[in-house]
Scaffold this motif. Structure first.
Motif, PDB file in Angstrom:
ATOM      1  N   ILE A 165     -18.221  26.283  20.763  1.00 54.98           N
ATOM      2  CA  ILE A 165     -18.064  26.254  22.476  1.00 54.98           C
ATOM      3  C   ILE A 165     -18.033  28.040  22.562  1.00 54.98           C
ATOM      4  N   PRO A 166     -18.932  28.216  23.776  1.00 55.43           N
ATOM      5  CA  PRO A 166     -18.523  29.566  24.058  1.00 55.43           C
ATOM      6  C   PRO A 166     -17.711  29.642  25.511  1.00 55.43           C
ATOM      7  N   SER A 209     -20.284  21.111  24.049  1.00 56.22           N
ATOM      8  CA  SER A 209     -19.783  21.208  22.484  1.00 56.22           C
ATOM      9  C   SER A 209     -20.172  19.858  22.169  1.00 56.22           C
ATOM     10  N   CYS A 210     -21.384  19.111  22.652  1.00 57.99           N
ATOM     11  CA  CYS A 210     -21.494  18.073  22.141  1.00 57.99           C
ATOM     12  C   CYS A 210     -20.444  16.835  21.502  1.00 57.99           C
ATOM     13  N   ILE A 211     -19.259  16.878  22.018  1.00 56.99           N
ATOM     14  CA  ILE A 211     -18.264  16.244  21.865  1.00 56.99           C
ATOM     15  C   ILE A 211     -18.871  14.535  21.374  1.00 56.99           C
ATOM     16  N   TYR A 212     -19.128  13.976  22.017  1.00 59.21           N
ATOM     17  CA  TYR A 212     -19.423  11.929  22.339  1.00 59.21           C
ATOM     18  C   TYR A 212     -20.012  12.139  21.330  1.00 59.21           C
ATOM     19  N   PRO A 213     -21.725  12.723  21.316  1.00 59.29           N
ATOM     20  CA  PRO A 213     -22.450  12.238  19.994  1.00 59.29           C
ATOM     21  C   PRO A 213     -21.766  13.086  18.631  1.00 59.29           C
ATOM     22  N   LEU A 214     -21.245  13.688  18.714  1.00 59.89           N
ATOM     23  CA  LEU A 214     -21.108  14.489  17.108  1.00 59.89           C
ATOM     24  C   LEU A 214     -19.430  13.367  16.945  1.00 59.89           C
ATOM     25  N   LEU A 215     -18.393  12.975  17.517  1.00 58.92           N
ATOM     26  CA  LEU A 215     -17.198  12.137  17.769  1.00 58.92           C
ATOM     27  C   LEU A 215     -17.913  10.938  17.040  1.00 58.92           C
ATOM     28  N   ASP A 266     -28.301  24.392  24.225  1.00 57.71           N
ATOM     29  CA  ASP A 266     -28.796  25.682  22.589  1.00 57.71           C
ATOM     30  C   ASP A 266     -26.995  25.770  21.658  1.00 57.71           C
ATOM     31  N   TYR A 267     -26.415  25.560  22.457  1.00 62.91           N
ATOM     32  CA  TYR A 267     -25.150  24.991  21.466  1.00 62.91           C
ATOM     33  C   TYR A 267     -24.787  23.937  20.940  1.00 62.91           C
ATOM     34  N   ALA A 268     -25.218  23.106  21.551  1.00 62.97           N
ATOM     35  CA  ALA A 268     -25.142  21.667  21.876  1.00 62.97           C
ATOM     36  C   ALA A 268     -26.245  21.420  20.327  1.00 62.97           C
ATOM     37  N   THR A 269     -27.462  21.838  19.998  1.00 56.77           N
ATOM     38  CA  THR A 269     -28.124  21.852  19.379  1.00 56.77           C
ATOM     39  C   THR A 269     -28.310  22.583  18.033  1.00 56.77           C
ATOM     40  N   LYS A 270     -27.211  23.311  18.112  1.00 61.82           N
ATOM     41  CA  LYS A 270     -26.880  24.357  16.750  1.00 61.82           C
ATOM     42  C   LYS A 270     -25.339  23.487  16.709  1.00 61.82           C
ATOM     43  N   ASN A 271     -24.608  22.688  17.785  1.00 55.74           N
ATOM     44  CA  ASN A 271     -23.435  21.776  16.878  1.00 55.74           C
ATOM     45  C   ASN A 271     -23.909  20.609  16.240  1.00 55.74           C
ATOM     46  N   VAL A 272     -24.660  20.134  16.222  1.00 59.58           N
ATOM     47  CA  VAL A 272     -25.650  18.977  15.653  1.00 59.58           C
ATOM     48  C   VAL A 272     -25.674  19.619  14.332  1.00 59.58           C
TER      49      VAL A 272
END
Ligand code: SAH
Length: 556
Positions: free
Chosen positions: A70-71, A110-116, A136-142
């Motif tokens: 996360i930036p 962070s894309c935190i809800y989908p990841l959790l 961009d970050y969310a896509t990468k985190n997934v």
């Protein structure tokens, strides 16, 4: 991290806060943000975005096996608070460990809800985002967590919410949508002006977040209204619509909007983590959905059922019994004595009371409080003295007898006996007409006033608002406190002319059942709420009665 008891019951951090020492020893990136407090405890400075980010990344890794980036210039989620929302969605859709389909509006970097949700329950997510960096970050985190099969991140234009995200898929029914909307309407709100009561402490953690993340035109209210209007078109395309709210005051107008639009199922909840409160609202157009009760209702029900109580320890009972018999109480056991002392105090306080049948070795009184005579206040006491001078003298503690002194069940002489402290000298058990004494005794009236001052002034002084459990935990909204005080103030302004019997009472503060019982040598006094304006008033009276009894033990 201070965690609060009103976290969701399934939240893994509810009774088990993260062990900073252990995490620091395992994760060097986190270790550099852990300091030792003056008391020797490991602490993290939540005002430092780097520290918040390190903790979030560490918890996601340790407890969920997720690696994220996360930036610093975008919103950094805190894991326990986000988990509360996930668990509440589970409750809404019965989705614990069940494959479900959801939409996360504004997923963040962070894309935190989908990841959790995907990791914990195998949920499929459509995650939307307007901000390029976040997208961009969310896509990468997934991708780096190998969750691309379950989570699809889509870039949407600023002006849209659900409609555009769904326009390509016309068939699929989603189980839910969730959203942590941009909270603030403008820079001032973002800095805390207007959004908090001035008595509340400043936020204890840093507000990280870019402009589109924390600010939306019209603030969260307008943002959520837009989701509501999309939902009015999409209706049963989603089983539940939900969103989180940063301000409690957003809840009422949004619920009103849903009511106006005729949305059939609406509920809300609150999330609490340390000093941070959040609220969440959910609505549905389906008739067969489970609607979890709002927490306040649940809490109120639990509180209403649970009696207030205090215990008089065995050691002090002898003295209380002696005091009761000096006051003319003829009962033998400690329950009788304490019952009689309570009746005397209630009479002094002009709280209507009447004995009700109960088990052996127990005494029960039905109480009707008409005016607030127990609260601290100089003016109140002056008024009380004045009334005492004007009112007739009372028949005293009726011992173990059957005649309730404070609440004559049958019509009797006009309110004579209700407010006079009984004394040993005039307490030979006579009831009925005290007119003679009344008219004859301006002096004894004054004496009675002195009795009250001497015996109860200190107690009255001792019963301040601080003594009273006003439900003002760290999570209590300032608004609720104000409400409580206002109600108490209104209550104290009730006319002081009392009606004759509980049955005749039209306007009362509250009614409750007071029980005195023996428990393993001690005596327990319980007060069960029946009905009335405000349970805090019963709480105050309970404290007053307890202090009065304990004071007599301390004196002798
Ligand atoms: N869900 C994340 C981020 C919340 S911040 C979390 O809980 O931590 C709100 C996010 O909504 C920001 O990332 C912001 O860029 C995004 N956003 C703002 N307007 C939006 C819109 N119209 N559609 C989708 N996302 C939007």
């Amino acid at each position: 991290m201070s965690l609060n008891k009103s976290m969701h019951p399934r939240n893994r951090y509810k009774d088990k806060p993260p062990d900073f020492t252990y995490l620091a020893s395992k994760y060097p990136d986190f270790q550099q943000h852990v300091h030792t407090s003056l008391t020797g405890r490991p602490v993290v400075n939540f005002k430092e975005p780097e520290a918040v980010r390190a903790l979030t990344c560490t918890l996601l890794k340790e407890d969920f096996g997720l690696t994220i980036e996360i930036p610093l210039e975008r919103l950094i989620p805190t894991v326990p608070l986000r988990l509360n929302y996930i668990h509440w969605v589970e409750d809404l859709i019965d989705g614990q460990k069940q494959p479900r389909r959801g939409i996360d509006i504004g997923t963040g970097a962070s894309c935190i809800y989908p990841l959790l949700g995907a990791t914990m329950n195998g949920w499929f997510f459509l995650a939307t985002e307007v901000d390029d960096i976040c997208f961009d970050y969310a896509t990468k985190n997934v991708e780096q967590n190998k969750l691309s099969d379950l989570v699809k991140v889509v870039k949407v234009p600023q002006k849209t919410l659900l409609m555009d995200a769904l326009k390509e898929e016309t068939e699929i029914v989603y189980d839910f949508c969730m959203c942590n909307p941009p909270f603030f309407a403008n820079q001032l709100e973002a800095k805390g002006v207007n959004s908090r009561n001035s008595r509340r402490p400043p936020p204890s953690s840093v507000n990280t977040g870019g402009v589109t993340e924390i600010m939306a035109e019209g603030g969260e209210l307008e943002f959520v209204k837009r989701i509501i209007h999309d939902s009015l078109q999409l209706k049963k395309r989603l089983r539940w619509y939900s969103c989180m709210l940063g301000k409690k005051c957003s809840l009422a107008p949004l619920k009103e909007e849903l009511r106006k639009q005729g949305v059939p199922k609406v509920t809300h909840t609150e999330f609490c983590q340390g000093r941070t409160m959040r609220w969440a609202l959910a609505w549905s157009f389906y008739d067969d959905v489970i609607v979890p009760s709002p927490p306040s209702k649940k809490r109120k029900l639990e509180k209403a059922r649970k009696p207030l109580s205090f215990t008089l320890a065995k050691a002090g009972l002898k003295e209380l019994q002696a005091k009761a018999s000096a006051a003319g109480c003829t009962g033998r056991g400690p329950v009788d004595s304490i019952g009689a002392l309570l009746e005397k105090t209630l009479t002094d306080l002009r709280v209507l009371h009447k004995r009700v049948p109960c088990r052996r070795h127990e005494q029960s009184l039905f109480l009707t409080a008409v005016e607030n005579t127990w609260i601290h206040g100089r003016q109140k006491k002056r008024e009380q003295k004045r009334q005492l001078r004007e009112l007739p003298r009372a028949p005293r503690c009726a011992g173990n007898g059957s005649q309730p002194t404070g609440a004559p069940a049958a019509p009797g002489p006009p309110a004579p006996a209700l407010n006079q402290p009984a004394t040993a000298t005039n307490s030979s058990g006579q009831d009925g007409n005290t007119e003679n004494k009344t008219t004859s005794s301006h002096e004894s009236g004054q004496e009675a006033a002195r009795d009250i001052s001497a015996e109860q002034r200190e107690v009255l002084d001792a019963v301040t608002v601080e003594d009273v459990d006003m439900e003002s935990s760290t999570c209590t909204e300032a608004g609720q406190e104000t409400e409580t005080k206002e109600t108490a103030a209104a209550a104290s302004e009730l006319p002081s002319k009392r009606p004759l019997s509980p049955a005749a009472v039209q306007h009362f503060l509250f009614k409750c059942l007071l029980s005195v019982m023996q428990e393993e040598g001690d005596v327990v006094v319980e007060m069960h709420w029946v009905e009335g304006q405000n349970k805090d008033l019963m709480n105050q009276l309970c404290t007053f009665l307890k202090n009065t009894l304990l004071k007599s033990v301390a004196k002798s």
